[in-house]
Design a protein around this motif. Sequence first.
Motif, mmCIF file in Angstrom:
data_model
loop_
_atom_site.group_PDB
_atom_site.id
_atom_site.type_symbol
_atom_site.label_atom_id
_atom_site.label_comp_id
_atom_site.label_asym_id
_atom_site.label_seq_id
_atom_site.Cartn_x
_atom_site.Cartn_y
_atom_site.Cartn_z
ATOM 1 N N TYR A 1 36.329 56.288 -28.281
ATOM 2 C CA TYR A 1 37.161 56.607 -27.111
ATOM 3 C C TYR A 1 36.500 57.657 -26.240
ATOM 4 O O TYR A 1 35.744 58.489 -26.731
ATOM 5 N N ALA A 2 36.892 57.635 -24.971
ATOM 6 C CA ALA A 2 36.591 58.780 -24.129
ATOM 7 C C ALA A 2 37.633 59.849 -24.450
ATOM 8 O O ALA A 2 38.781 59.538 -24.770
ATOM 9 N N ARG A 3 37.188 61.087 -24.371
ATOM 10 C CA ARG A 3 37.972 62.216 -24.870
ATOM 11 C C ARG A 3 39.337 62.382 -24.208
ATOM 12 O O ARG A 3 40.341 62.600 -24.869
ATOM 13 N N ILE A 4 39.378 62.286 -22.868
ATOM 14 C CA ILE A 4 40.638 62.616 -22.190
ATOM 15 C C ILE A 4 41.689 61.547 -22.471
ATOM 16 O O ILE A 4 42.853 61.853 -22.697
ATOM 17 N N TYR B 1 41.958 59.735 -25.124
ATOM 18 C CA TYR B 1 42.384 59.914 -26.510
ATOM 19 C C TYR B 1 43.422 61.038 -26.592
ATOM 20 O O TYR B 1 44.477 60.908 -27.193
ATOM 21 N N ARG B 2 43.086 62.145 -25.943
ATOM 22 C CA ARG B 2 43.982 63.302 -25.914
ATOM 23 C C ARG B 2 45.320 62.946 -25.291
ATOM 24 O O ARG B 2 46.372 63.314 -25.797
ATOM 25 N N ASN B 3 45.256 62.273 -24.153
ATOM 26 C CA ASN B 3 46.492 61.913 -23.449
ATOM 27 C C ASN B 3 47.362 61.005 -24.316
ATOM 28 O O ASN B 3 48.579 61.173 -24.380
ATOM 29 N N ASN C 1 48.654 63.384 -27.269
ATOM 30 C CA ASN C 1 49.507 64.512 -26.888
ATOM 31 C C ASN C 1 50.816 64.062 -26.258
ATOM 32 O O ASN C 1 51.845 64.710 -26.406
ATOM 33 N N GLY D 1 38.936 68.528 -17.583
ATOM 34 C CA GLY D 1 40.071 67.756 -17.090
ATOM 35 C C GLY D 1 41.045 67.421 -18.204
ATOM 36 O O GLY D 1 40.651 67.218 -19.354
ATOM 37 N N THR E 1 50.629 65.587 -19.523
ATOM 38 C CA THR E 1 51.342 66.208 -20.640
ATOM 39 C C THR E 1 50.736 67.565 -20.983
ATOM 40 O O THR E 1 51.445 68.571 -21.111
ATOM 41 N N ASP E 2 49.412 67.600 -21.116
ATOM 42 C CA ASP E 2 48.742 68.865 -21.408
ATOM 43 C C ASP E 2 49.005 69.886 -20.304
ATOM 44 O O ASP E 2 49.229 71.073 -20.564
ATOM 45 N N TRP F 1 45.731 73.561 -26.827
ATOM 46 C CA TRP F 1 44.809 73.437 -27.971
ATOM 47 C C TRP F 1 43.542 72.730 -27.530
ATOM 48 O O TRP F 1 43.567 71.814 -26.713
ATOM 49 N N THR G 1 30.131 62.471 -25.413
ATOM 50 C CA THR G 1 31.564 62.486 -25.723
ATOM 51 C C THR G 1 31.903 63.625 -26.695
ATOM 52 O O THR G 1 31.211 63.805 -27.690
ATOM 53 N N TYR G 2 32.941 64.356 -26.353
ATOM 54 C CA TYR G 2 33.426 65.516 -27.132
ATOM 55 C C TYR G 2 32.480 66.707 -27.091
ATOM 56 O O TYR G 2 32.691 67.692 -27.774
#
Lengths: 186, 441
Positions: free
Chosen positions: A107-110, A112-114, A117, B143, B147-148, B159, B197-198
Amino acid sequence: MRDVIRGKAYVLGHNIDTDQIIPAKHLVYSLADPEERKLYGTYALSGVPDQAAGLPAGHVKFVPDGQHRSEFRVLVAGKNFGCGSSREHAPVALQIAGVEAVVAESYARIFYRNAVNGGFLLPFELVESVWQRVKTGDELEIQVSTGTLRNLTAGEAYALRSLGDVIGILKAGDVFAYAKQSGLMK
Amino acid sequence: MGMNMTEKILARHAGKVSVAPGENIWVDVDVLMTHDVCGPGTIQIFHKQFGAAARVWDREKVVVIPDHYIFTKDLHAHRNLDLLRSFVTEQQLPYFYDVGTPKYKGVCHIALPEEGHTRPGEVLFGTDSHTCTAGAFGEFATGIGNTDAALIMGIGKLWVKVPETMRFVFEGPLPPYLMAKDLILHIIGDIGVDGATYRAMEFAGDGVMALSIEERMTLCNMVIEAGGKNGIIAPDEVTEAFVRSKTNRPYEVVANDADARFHSLRVYQTKEIEPTVAKPHSPDNRDTAFRCRDVVVDRAYIGSCTGGKVTDFRAAASILKGKQVKVDTFVVPATTEVARALATEYLDGESLQSIFESAGARIAEGASCAACLGGPSDTFGRLNKSEVCISTTNRNFPGRMGSKSAQVYLASPYTVAASAVTGKITDPREFLAARADRRSC
Ligand code: SF4
């Protein structure tokens, strides 16, 4: 968090970016309005080029014209799913269309986070690059506790990576519930 | 074990002496930025989670910059602007750059530094993936989703998983035909659209430190196109002179420890890099402008947070001066400040604006994201059919600039301007060499 997710697969390739998941011109609809938000479901994955929509054959509509729910519950994809723009409308659109889980190579990070979260859907990663063994329309079953993806149509099973760091948030439901548990929010 | 800049900033904002990659920590946020596309959703979640009467954690730290869908008749887009307005009034937020007022700025990532909101050593989150641009100021910037952002609005914290850092070193200064855009497209071609990534991407070496602040922003802007979490460049006199000219707020510069750890190191000889393009439909589909010389283009686009700054227009103008464009050429200044500079910046006695107009390029009426992300169908420069476009923007995924049958080539402002003149993808050395010869005789 449910332990078993079952449903039909919709298969996509590598680098499905958030503009393909929900094209930018649709980002203007209100997410607060219960009727208008359905439009995100209607246009979910509408940016995917036709030949890549629903592999291996392509040309499979994700959502029937004029509707907002898809018959496909699980997306299966290659590398870097959800890359590009940070728009949270992407996991939301998939959720509105009825997607419960994505199984991708990475996944791309953002995105995944979205997804995590906001508690919109469960993003699983495959241990091995076997996503091409799944065809659009195959019946899949994911068991969270054992970390397995069963392809009931093909009679195969594939291992999923542990949800690792984010399991706490997924169990809590979303990042707000998690922040409350962590004592950061009342 | 020492820490690198990204680790140090995160540790400091988590109240820890040290952190290591992979650790999950809660960090204090210095600035939260949002815009017209993601602001309304963020506000809705904020009120749902924290209550209708909730107040943001710190009014001074929330910055609202409408920039995406501005010059359109789309009613939904206008409703989003109204939602921002009522939130700003309700919360009495001091930093709101509203459309139709003298405070209107344009593209958020360029507006933030112009207004003094980017400062070394700080933590900046924004509801836009190119928030990483601000890493050029030696801060942690990335970015996030709605929600964040709503959580930050309520508690001022988020976090973060501490990223590993990949280090990219450019040795030797930039030759006159290259721009930061070539360097970053080159890197993305090397490591791929998920190559970072990450991870954090740190840029260093005399080739990078010789760059202007705007060019450094271009480098950091596109780390997201490699999947990176943040880009970062050590602050120096160039950074501090810029930041000091915009704000009096105190800040604390951080530097890598001598024994800082890195995930990997790549060293480039700057002069070996060629004018670079990314072919459709991925920023890592790298080639050289020279090898693409047979590609006929229908239009050229110069704009966005990546390629719509004063430096970018100076570069384009240096090629377009005294020439005619062969294809529709769109000039979109990122901010109102850049738009004003088109009239006040001169190149050999002629304003940039006059150079573009005489060359036959079309200049957008206002500063905004315009067709960089497609937008509503009446957006300036939008690709509405299967055009081939060469563009200074940052993404060429299918449909990014409008129609999914369009094809977008990404390149530097030099290469885009040179291609606009010939109607084919063109290595800018063809023009720049001619200019250098003229100068020398
Ligand atoms: S100019 Fe393009 S990339 Fe930059 S913020 Fe606007 S839409 Fe995003």
